[in-house]
Design an enzyme around this catalytic site. Structure first.
Site, short mmCIF file in Angstrom:
data_model
loop_
_atom_site.label_atom_id
_atom_site.label_comp_id
_atom_site.label_asym_id
_atom_site.label_seq_id
_atom_site.Cartn_x
_atom_site.Cartn_y
_atom_site.Cartn_z
N LYS A 10 -3.36 56.78 -21.50
CA LYS A 10 -1.42 57.42 -21.72
C LYS A 10 -0.77 58.27 -19.88
O LYS A 10 -1.75 58.44 -19.58
CB LYS A 10 -2.03 58.26 -22.28
CG LYS A 10 -2.80 60.13 -22.30
CD LYS A 10 -2.22 61.20 -21.68
CE LYS A 10 -2.16 61.18 -20.14
NZ LYS A 10 -3.70 62.06 -20.34
N SER A 144 -7.55 60.61 -13.02
CA SER A 144 -6.62 60.94 -12.70
C SER A 144 -4.95 61.33 -13.16
O SER A 144 -4.01 60.85 -13.00
CB SER A 144 -6.34 59.17 -12.16
OG SER A 144 -7.46 58.79 -10.96
N GLY A 145 -5.65 61.87 -14.09
CA GLY A 145 -3.88 62.11 -15.10
C GLY A 145 -3.86 60.93 -16.16
O GLY A 145 -2.82 61.28 -17.09
N LEU A 146 -4.49 59.61 -16.77
CA LEU A 146 -4.11 59.09 -16.79
C LEU A 146 -4.83 58.20 -18.35
O LEU A 146 -5.05 58.28 -19.62
CB LEU A 146 -4.16 57.35 -17.09
CG LEU A 146 -3.04 57.51 -15.45
CD1 LEU A 146 -2.96 55.97 -15.00
CD2 LEU A 146 -1.75 58.00 -15.87
N GLY A 147 -5.63 60.13 -18.67
CA GLY A 147 -6.71 59.94 -19.36
C GLY A 147 -7.70 59.10 -19.88
O GLY A 147 -7.51 59.11 -21.25
N SER A 148 -8.55 59.34 -18.92
CA SER A 148 -9.85 58.38 -19.37
C SER A 148 -10.27 59.10 -20.05
O SER A 148 -11.62 58.58 -20.28
CB SER A 148 -10.12 57.95 -17.66
OG SER A 148 -10.70 59.15 -17.34
N SER A 149 -10.39 60.52 -19.88
CA SER A 149 -10.92 61.50 -21.14
C SER A 149 -11.44 61.34 -22.77
O SER A 149 -11.99 61.06 -23.29
CB SER A 149 -11.89 62.87 -20.76
OG SER A 149 -10.13 63.32 -21.03
N GLU A 193 -13.66 65.90 -25.86
CA GLU A 193 -12.28 66.64 -25.26
C GLU A 193 -13.26 68.10 -25.06
O GLU A 193 -12.65 68.27 -24.02
CB GLU A 193 -11.35 66.36 -25.19
CG GLU A 193 -10.29 64.75 -25.69
CD GLU A 193 -9.92 65.04 -24.50
OE1 GLU A 193 -10.71 64.50 -23.00
OE2 GLU A 193 -8.93 64.68 -23.63
N ASP A 204 -3.78 63.38 -25.78
CA ASP A 204 -5.23 63.11 -25.21
C ASP A 204 -5.39 61.97 -26.99
O ASP A 204 -4.87 60.94 -26.28
CB ASP A 204 -5.53 62.63 -23.93
CG ASP A 204 -4.75 63.84 -22.48
OD1 ASP A 204 -2.82 63.52 -22.59
OD2 ASP A 204 -5.23 63.85 -22.18
N1 LIG Z 1 -15.31 55.51 -18.98
C1 LIG Z 1 -16.36 56.55 -18.94
N2 LIG Z 1 -17.46 56.99 -18.78
C2 LIG Z 1 -18.11 58.54 -19.03
N3 LIG Z 1 -17.31 59.31 -18.23
C3 LIG Z 1 -15.96 58.97 -18.98
C4 LIG Z 1 -15.61 58.00 -18.90
N4 LIG Z 1 -13.91 58.40 -18.57
C5 LIG Z 1 -14.09 59.18 -18.94
N5 LIG Z 1 -14.89 60.14 -18.58
C6 LIG Z 1 -15.24 61.40 -18.47
O1 LIG Z 1 -13.82 62.34 -18.51
C7 LIG Z 1 -13.90 62.70 -16.67
C8 LIG Z 1 -12.56 62.48 -16.23
O2 LIG Z 1 -11.91 63.40 -17.49
P1 LIG Z 1 -10.57 63.94 -17.12
O3 LIG Z 1 -10.91 65.16 -15.81
O4 LIG Z 1 -9.85 64.94 -18.25
O5 LIG Z 1 -9.35 62.63 -16.21
P2 LIG Z 1 -8.55 62.00 -17.06
O6 LIG Z 1 -8.65 62.20 -18.58
O7 LIG Z 1 -7.14 61.73 -16.69
O8 LIG Z 1 -9.01 61.29 -16.05
C9 LIG Z 1 -14.82 61.96 -16.08
O9 LIG Z 1 -15.11 62.75 -14.66
C10 LIG Z 1 -15.82 61.56 -17.05
O10 LIG Z 1 -16.72 63.04 -16.70
C1 LIG Z 2 -3.22 69.12 -18.76
C2 LIG Z 2 -3.12 68.56 -19.79
O1 LIG Z 2 -1.73 68.89 -21.14
C3 LIG Z 2 -3.77 66.95 -20.17
C4 LIG Z 2 -4.29 66.25 -19.57
O2 LIG Z 2 -4.62 64.66 -18.72
P1 LIG Z 2 -5.75 64.33 -18.28
O3 LIG Z 2 -7.08 64.91 -18.67
O4 LIG Z 2 -5.27 65.45 -16.79
O5 LIG Z 2 -5.52 62.89 -18.55
C5 LIG Z 2 -4.45 69.19 -20.70
C6 LIG Z 2 -4.68 69.09 -22.70
O6 LIG Z 2 -3.14 68.73 -23.26
O7 LIG Z 2 -5.29 68.58 -23.07
MG LIG Z 3 -8.83 64.33 -19.52
#
Ligand SMILES: Nc1ncnc2c1ncn2[C@@H]1O[C@H](COP(=O)(O)OP(=O)(O)O)[C@@H](O)[C@H]1O
Ligand SMILES: C[C@@](O)(CCOP(=O)(O)O)CC(=O)O
Ligand SMILES: [Mg+2]
Length: 381
Positions: A10, A144-149, A193, A204
C-alpha cells in the site's frame, strides 16, 4: 493439498502515524504483492513431521518439528480458536521468541525475527500443530513503508483460512474471499501486525485485505471512489528503518508534549479528510486545480511528519530534488528512510519525469510507479 494466496502492499497518501492516535488517514493498495503457497501433506507422514517456512527471495528457510513446537509454544489452547482472533500474550510471545532464536537468523536479517514469530503465532492459532511447508515470495521491499508486514500477515492468513474452508473452487485463477472470511483474516492480520509493529492502527492490514482506496479512522473504513487521475512516483531511499521504533518514537513525543502533538494530529486529520474529499469530488473543478490542492496538502502533511520526528535526510534529498522540478513529495508509511511519494500531475511531461528519475537514481535511490487502488487479498487453488 496446495493453496496460494496473495495480498498487496500500500501507499499512504495522507495521515500515517497520526492515524495511530485516532486521526483520519487515506491509503490505497498498489499492484505489488506478497505471495504465500501453503503445502499440506495429504496423509500424515511421520518422516516429514515438520513445519517449514521458506523465504524464497532471501534464500532462507526455517523449520521446526511439530513436537518441538508443541513443547515450545506456551499457550492455553482453550483460549485459541481460528474463528476468534486473539492477541498473542507476552508469555506466549516469549516462548515463540525462543523457537525463533533457535533458528539462528543471520544478524543482518535479524529484523525478520518478528515476522517469523508472527508466522508461528498465526499458523498454530489457525491450523494447530500440523506439518506443512509455507513458501513466501514478495515484490515489496522489506521495511520500506509499502506495508510488507501487513501484506505478509494478510496473505499468510488468507492461505490458512482458505485451506480450512470447504468451498474450494479449483483452477479458476485468483479469486477473492467472501465478506465473512475477509473480516476474519483482517482481524488475524491485525493481531500479526501487533507483533511486528507494537501498536498498529490497522490501516495497512485493512487496505491490503480489502484493496481499493480507503479513508480510515479508528478502525472505521470508508471506501473511496477516485474522480481524478492519481499518478505517484515512488522513490525508495533504501535507508532501512523499523516501523515499531518509529511508531513508539512518536508516542513518546506525544507523552512529552501532549497538547502540541494533539494539535499536530488534529491538523493531519483535517488534511486527510480534505485529500479524501478532493479525490472524490464530482464538482466542476479542473483536474489541475485538484492536483494543486493535493500537492499543497502533501507538502503540509510532510511538514507535520517532520514535526513528529519521522523524516530523514534521505527523504529531504528526494523532496529537494523533486521540488527543483516543481513536484511535491511526502514520505509514505513510517518514514525514517523508506519510500517517498511524488505526485505526478497530468500535465507534467515525460521528459521532466525522466529527468527527475535520473537525478534521484544518481543519488542511489530507486524509482518506480505502481498502479493505485487495485485488488485486495486473493486466493487460488
Ligand atoms: N515476506 C515476509 N516474510 C517474513 N517477514 C516479513 C515479510 N514481509 C515483512 N515481514 C516482516 O515485517 C518487517 C517489516 O515491517 P515494517 O517495519 O512494518 O515495514 P513495512 O511494513 O513498511 O515493510 C520485516 O522486518 C519482517 O519482520
Ligand atoms: C506509521 C503507520 O501509520 C504506517 C506504517 O506503515 P509501514 O509499516 O511503514 O508500511 C503505522 C500504522 O498506521 O500502524
Ligand atoms: Mg509495516
Amino acid at each position: 493439498m496446495e493453496v496460494k494466496a496473495r495480498a498487496p502492499g500500500k501507499i499512504i497518501l495522507a495521515g500515517e502515524h497520526a492515524v495511530v492516535h485516532g486521526s483520519t488517514a487515506v491509503a490505497a493498495a498498489i499492484d505489488l504483492y506478497t505471495y504465500v503457497t501453503l503445502r499440506l501433506p495429504l496423509h500424515s507422514d511421520e518422516s516429514n513431521d515438520r513445519l517449514t517456512i521458506q523465504l524464497k527471495d532471501l534464500s532462507l528457510e526455517f523449520t521446526w518439528s511439530v513436537s518441538r513446537l508443541k513443547e515450545g509454544i506456551a499457550y492455553d489452547s482453550s483460549n485459541v480458536s481460528p474463528s476468534t482472533p486473539a492477541s498473542c500474550s507476552s508469555q506466549t510471545l516469549k516462548s515463540i521468541a525462543v523457537l525463533v532464536e533457535e533458528q539462528n537468523i543471520p544478524e543482518a536479517k535479524i529484523q525478520l525475527s518478528s515476522g517469523i514469530s508472527t508466522f508461528l503465532w498465526i499458523y498454530t492459532s489457525i491450523l494447530g500443530f500440523i506439518p506443512a511447508t509455507v513458501i513466501i515470495t514478495t515484490e515489496l521491499p522489506y521495511g520500506s513503508g509499502l506495508g510488507s508486514s501487513a501484506a505478509f500477515c494478510v496473505a499468510l492468513t488468507a492461505a490458512l483460512i482458505a485451506s480450512s474452508t470447504s468451498d474450494k473452487t479449483h483452477g479458476e485463477g485468483w479469486s477473492s474471499l467472501d465478506e465473512t472470511n475477509l473480516e476474519l483474516l483482517n482481524k488475524w492480520a491485525f493481531e500479526g501486525e501487533k507483533i511486528i509493529h507494537g501498536k498498529p492502527s490497522g490501516i495497512d492490514n485493512t487496505v491490503s485485505a480489502y484493496g481499493n482506496m480507503i479513508k480510515f479512522c479508528s478502525g472505521e473504513i470508508t471506501r473511496l471512489k477516485s474522480n481524478m487521475p492519481l499518478r505517484m512516483l515512488i522513490t525508495n531511499t533504501k535507508v532501512g528503518r523499523n516501523t515499531k521504533a518509529l511508531v513508539s518514537g512518536v508516542s513518546e513525543r506525544a507523552v512529552r508534549h501532549p497538547e502540541a502533538m494533539n494539535s499536530v494530529f488534529n491538523a493531519v486529520d483535517s488534511i486527510s479528510k480534505e485529500v479524501a474529499a478532493i479525490i472524490q469530488t464530482k464538482d466542476e473543478i479542473s483536474v489541475t486545480e485538484k492536483e494543486e490542492s493535493v500537492k499543497e496538502l502533501m507538502e503540509m502533511n510532510q511538514g507535520l511528519l517532520e514535526s513528529m520526528g519521522v523524516s530523514h535526510s534521505s527523504i529531504d534529498t528526494v523532496i529537494q530534488t523533486t521540488l527543483k522540478h516543481k513536484l511535491a513529495s511526502k514520505l509514505t508509511g513510517a518514514g525514517g528512510g523508506g519510500c517517498v511519494l511524488t505526485l505526478l500531475p497530468t500535465l507534467v511531461s515525460g521528459t521532466v519525469v525522466e529527468k527527475v528519475v535520473e537525478e534521484l537514481e544518481s543519488s542511489g535511490f530507486q524509482c518506480f510507479t505502481a498502479s493505485i487502488g487495485g485488488k485486495g487479498a486473493e486466493i487460488c487453488f
